[in-house]
Scaffold this active site. Structure first.
Site, short mmCIF file in Angstrom:
data_model
loop_
_atom_site.label_atom_id
_atom_site.label_comp_id
_atom_site.label_asym_id
_atom_site.label_seq_id
_atom_site.Cartn_x
_atom_site.Cartn_y
_atom_site.Cartn_z
N GLU A 154 43.84 68.81 -17.23
CA GLU A 154 44.48 69.13 -15.48
C GLU A 154 42.82 68.51 -15.46
O GLU A 154 41.82 68.50 -15.18
CB GLU A 154 43.88 70.94 -15.96
CG GLU A 154 44.25 71.55 -14.48
CD GLU A 154 44.00 72.77 -14.55
OE1 GLU A 154 44.06 73.42 -15.39
OE2 GLU A 154 44.30 73.31 -13.37
N LYS B 156 50.62 71.59 -8.90
CA LYS B 156 50.72 73.16 -9.33
C LYS B 156 51.35 74.18 -8.80
O LYS B 156 50.81 74.54 -7.79
CB LYS B 156 49.46 73.53 -10.51
CG LYS B 156 49.08 74.51 -10.76
CD LYS B 156 46.99 74.65 -11.47
CE LYS B 156 47.02 75.55 -12.73
NZ LYS B 156 46.22 75.59 -12.51
N CYS C 127 48.46 74.10 -16.80
CA CYS C 127 47.87 75.45 -17.46
C CYS C 127 48.08 76.73 -17.10
O CYS C 127 49.70 76.91 -17.63
CB CYS C 127 46.79 75.45 -16.71
SG CYS C 127 45.64 75.95 -17.65
N SER D 204 15.62 84.95 -30.68
CA SER D 204 15.01 83.72 -30.42
C SER D 204 15.35 82.72 -32.13
O SER D 204 15.82 81.74 -31.64
CB SER D 204 13.87 83.60 -30.34
OG SER D 204 12.88 84.68 -31.31
N ASN E 1 4.89 93.74 -19.03
CA ASN E 1 5.80 92.85 -18.29
C ASN E 1 5.09 91.47 -17.88
O ASN E 1 5.52 90.47 -17.47
CB ASN E 1 6.45 92.88 -16.78
CG ASN E 1 7.75 94.01 -16.52
OD1 ASN E 1 8.07 93.91 -17.78
ND2 ASN E 1 7.87 94.64 -15.60
#
Lengths: 541, 541
Positions: free
Chosen positions: B44, B111, B147, B293, B369
């Protein structure tokens, strides 16, 4: 047939808080009844508030709407026309208006024209209605329209052909510069053209990045504005239809605002509603001695009061003494708490920690960003400790070209000047000074060449074209979708244009992580400008 | 009537880079011709790539498409079916497919079904087509679908009623867990039900938050899968239609992936395409010794190679020695550059600077923080200096409840695990270990109770419910739209559910400023979950 009164309930719903909004609607209906109104017209989707986004999809909305109808049905002796999400048994969902009197539903109208451009995604949520709603009351023929409907000539024409005398229009029409007057002028033309009275009720107040200005009005079928509500304020406006003249009586007309006053007030409203409705006790912002933070400070104070605003100056080696002086003077003029926190020790500790990695590599933007990020972290620390919201102070010109530090000066929950070009920042600063007895922003803050003060003797114009040139290029590229070639063809320097456009395109990732901020143009960096980050589009044609 | 071959060009366009995409299409068409293919079907919108968002609105797209057609018209001896934006003279814009042979356009299809839900905003860009395209070639009757069309039974039924034998379907169908198999199974049913062959070409590759898995295939009208391309890889798949059997010949079928392999590879592809297409020389990430991580590191290495990955451990007073050891071991196992940068001096300098403001106020999340933001700033410093992209390592569970620090561990350009619940993070880590001769993620990283290590002896489970409980609540609330009352009714603890939902709702502002990351579920924190930040909705029913 008789004379009648219509109340336009220009109010500010809290998005999602249906109970509170409905209570406010009941109060307004009762007040309108006291003032002998026969009908009251609320804004679009008044029960849930606009733009509720994916809340519109929540399964329990049907039940919540039922409760809202139950509560509203206690209102007596007035016809209420209000907005709600209409989930029908066949599984469709409509953006709808109900006409209710003494608990009886006289009719339901489903919005026919669903905007799905700019900031609007209504086709994500709603199906289109296909039928007009017309009802007679007091011998007068009314129709109902919702926002985008009234901008579709065929839709309004059809309603006029059904001999409707007055269309009641429920709106949540977002503010843009000049939009209030544009709206009234367009509707006045339309009313005259189709010989129909238009009762236009608009939402008011800030909702995230959107601002609703209110400015509700009634235009007669002659095109005359019969009455008009204030801009940016809640108001219950009463319009009177006189049967003897077959026209709306001339009522009060709130004066239109000058452009700078209009923009300034829009930012004040947006900031106030964001801060208070998010439940913050106040705000904190960094003052640099520059014009952006000076203006943001003034807006914050006008929005929530000086006692709720904390300003911090965070100087470094490159900060000029006059910047510290000017910041202190701004804080004093505005009457806010002011503190100074030098960032030298912090920046040094970053530099020392990074030395083993950096070695003797020459200084570049990295070191500048460390300064900005040290400041950002300090502001966030103060915010975390005392609960005040950090206001970000960057303007649209900077954000467009990425002349700002992600996680540095970009930190904050609300970016007040996000959609304000730098050239307008100057105008707004002058405007704000003009409405006080003594200027609140020191004159030299306005006249000094802008500088980020991240290097010795740095000026914005070392890296960027002059702001009037920059803003003109940005306006053409962003607001008007003019191509690079065509901007150059307007007479701008080729290298400058190419550089600016490259910067705009490359900084999408930065903007994507920026705080939201109030939209005042037709192409803010918000839902209405959706670009991929990985993007191979080549500027040019 | 004769036998023929169709090539399915499962390729990875760069969004916006029409020239490059068209060149790739020409190369593939020439390769297909070499392999004696008679037709080639592209994904597409193959010329501009999916999801190009507001690039679809650029005025010069018409001219650019003309150039694309010109370039493609040089391809000879093969019918090409490709996607493009079709701007017609009446001002409409369509999501279209062109059928071209030897530079002649044999037909254009617009479409008909435009998705405007979830991540899709196609009604923002396109008008709906209303006509089928059918063409005969080599005595065979073909139709074209795009699609969403193939998921609309009425649309495919109409095509089948036109006696189409084979529908050529151009797709840009985004990946979700299990979607590749689900797609094949559904299409196989459909083909059988409607007695139609389906040639399904899908885009492949990462585009910002979206991943396209490819997995293109051909299903015969018997419902049999004739051939299937690999998942997450570019491939030119050739399918052969045998006239003697009036059916597609049984060809190669790429094996389906197990769930964890599928998710893992999806993240690898997304990361590789984001990093390389944004032009970064490599990536940098912070290693904490924890599992998020560790997994992010493994994905990064598998995506772009160990030589392009830099890992940094940034310990503080509360960091356990085993965290440092485990981080070092991960880096060694994966063969990446590893550095250690202690943040104590930085945090101390922040604390000293803030002391005049904080006084003796007790420590709270503020101090935590500061640690996270010191790390974030270090990573960004290293990124700025050497050009590597910062990968953010947070997972979906954390992001959902705001158990992460804005401008701290949230810094980065790409959040690899953004849509991966913590319980799946564990599974993926085990999966990654299972495919190496020796485990790359130390066993105790997987078995240790998760901790942010921002306080002495802190464990995630001090603040949050156990991750299996948390993820179950989050899944119900976010993915399944189950209300608070109904989640409690499933048997979860009332207080826990209320707390979790409150956290999800309150942390919208944090997510809004987070980096983008690959979407693997049906409800990622991206374009498909749009909530207001100022939001008065009360959980409950």
């Amino acid at each position: 047939m008789k004379s009648f009164k219509i109340a336009l309930a220009q109010f500010s719903p809290v998005v999602g808080d249906i109970d509170a909004n409905v209570q406010k609607m009941i109060d307004q209906a009762n007040e309108a009844t006291k003032q002998n109104a026969d009908l009251i017209v609320f804004p679009e989707l008044s029960t849930i508030g606009y733009r509720a986004e994916d809340l519109f999809l929540r399964p329990s909305l049907t039940k919540r709407s039922e409760n809202a109808f139950k509560a509203l049905s206690q209102v007596k002796n007035i016809v209420m026309v209000f907005g709600f999400v209409n989930q029908t048994e066949d599984g469709q969902r409509y953006n709808s208006a109900a006409v209710m009197k003494d608990g009886q539903i006289l009719g339901i109208y489903n919005k026919q024209n669903l905007p799905n451009y700019s900031v609007f995604d209504e086709k994500r949520y709603f199906s289109e209605g296909h039928q007009h709603l017309v009802f007679e009351y007091l011998g007068h023929k009314f129709g109902v329209l919702i926002c985008e409907d009234v901008w579709s000539l065929p839709t309004v024409q059809q309603l006029a052909r059904l001999n409707v005398e007055t269309a009641l229009v429920l709106n949540a029409s977002p503010y843009e510069v000049g939009k209030p007057q544009h709206r009234v002028a367009t509707m006045s033309e339309l009313a005259k053209q189709l010989n129909i009275n238009l009762v236009y009720t608009n939402q008011v107040g800030g909702q995230d990045d959107l601002i609703f200005d209110g400015t509700s009005f009634v235009v007669s079928n002659s095109g005359t504005v019969a009455t008009q509500a204030a801009t940016f304020k809640e108001e219950l406006l009463i319009a009177e239809y006189e049967i003897e003249n077959k026209a709306f009586k001339q009522g009060s007309i709130a004066p239109a605002l000058d452009t700078m006053a209009e923009i300034y007030q829009s930012l004040v409203v947006a900031t106030r509603d964001y801060v208070t409705r998010s439940g913050f006790p106040g705000v904190i912002l960094g003052l640099s001695g520059g014009i952006d933070s000076a203006l943001t400070l003034a807006i914050a104070v006008d929005a929530i009061g000086a006692d709720k605003v904390q300003a911090v100056m965070m100087p470094y080696t490159y900060t000029a003494q006059i910047s510290v002086e000017d910041a202190a003077e701004q804080a004093k003029n505005m009457g806010v708490t002011f503190g100074i926190a030098e960032i030298n020790p912090i920046v040094n500790s970053f530099m020392q920690t990074l030395y083993p990695f950096f070695g003797n590599s020459p200084a570049d933007a990295t070191e500048e960003n460390l300064q900005a990020r040290s400041r950002g972290t300090l502001l966030m620390g103060l915010s975390n400790k005392f609960g005040n919201l950090v206001l970000s102070t960057g303007n649209k010109s900077e954000l467009a070209v990425g002349y700002c530090t992600l996680y540095g000066d970009m930190v904050g929950g609300f970016a007040v000047l996000k959609d304000v070009y730098k050239t307008i920042v100057f105008e707004l600063a002058k405007y704000r000074n003009s409405i006080s007895e003594t200027p609140v922003i020191p004159e030299r803050v306005i006249t000094r060449p802008p500088s980020a003060e991240l290097r010795p003797d740095q000026k914005d114009q070392d890296s960027l074209p002059a702001y009037d040139v920059l803003d003109a290029i940005l306006y053409a590229y962003i607001e008007e979708d003019v191509s690079q070639d065509n901007i150059i063809a307007k007479g701008f320097d080729k290298d400058v244009v190419e550089k600016v456009i490259k910067l705009v395109d490359r900084n999408e990732y930065k903007r994507r992580q920026g705080a939201i901020g109030p939209r005042i143009t037709s192409r803010a960096f918000s839902r209405e400008r959706r670009y991929p980050i990985v993007n191979g589009w080549k500027p040019g044609i």
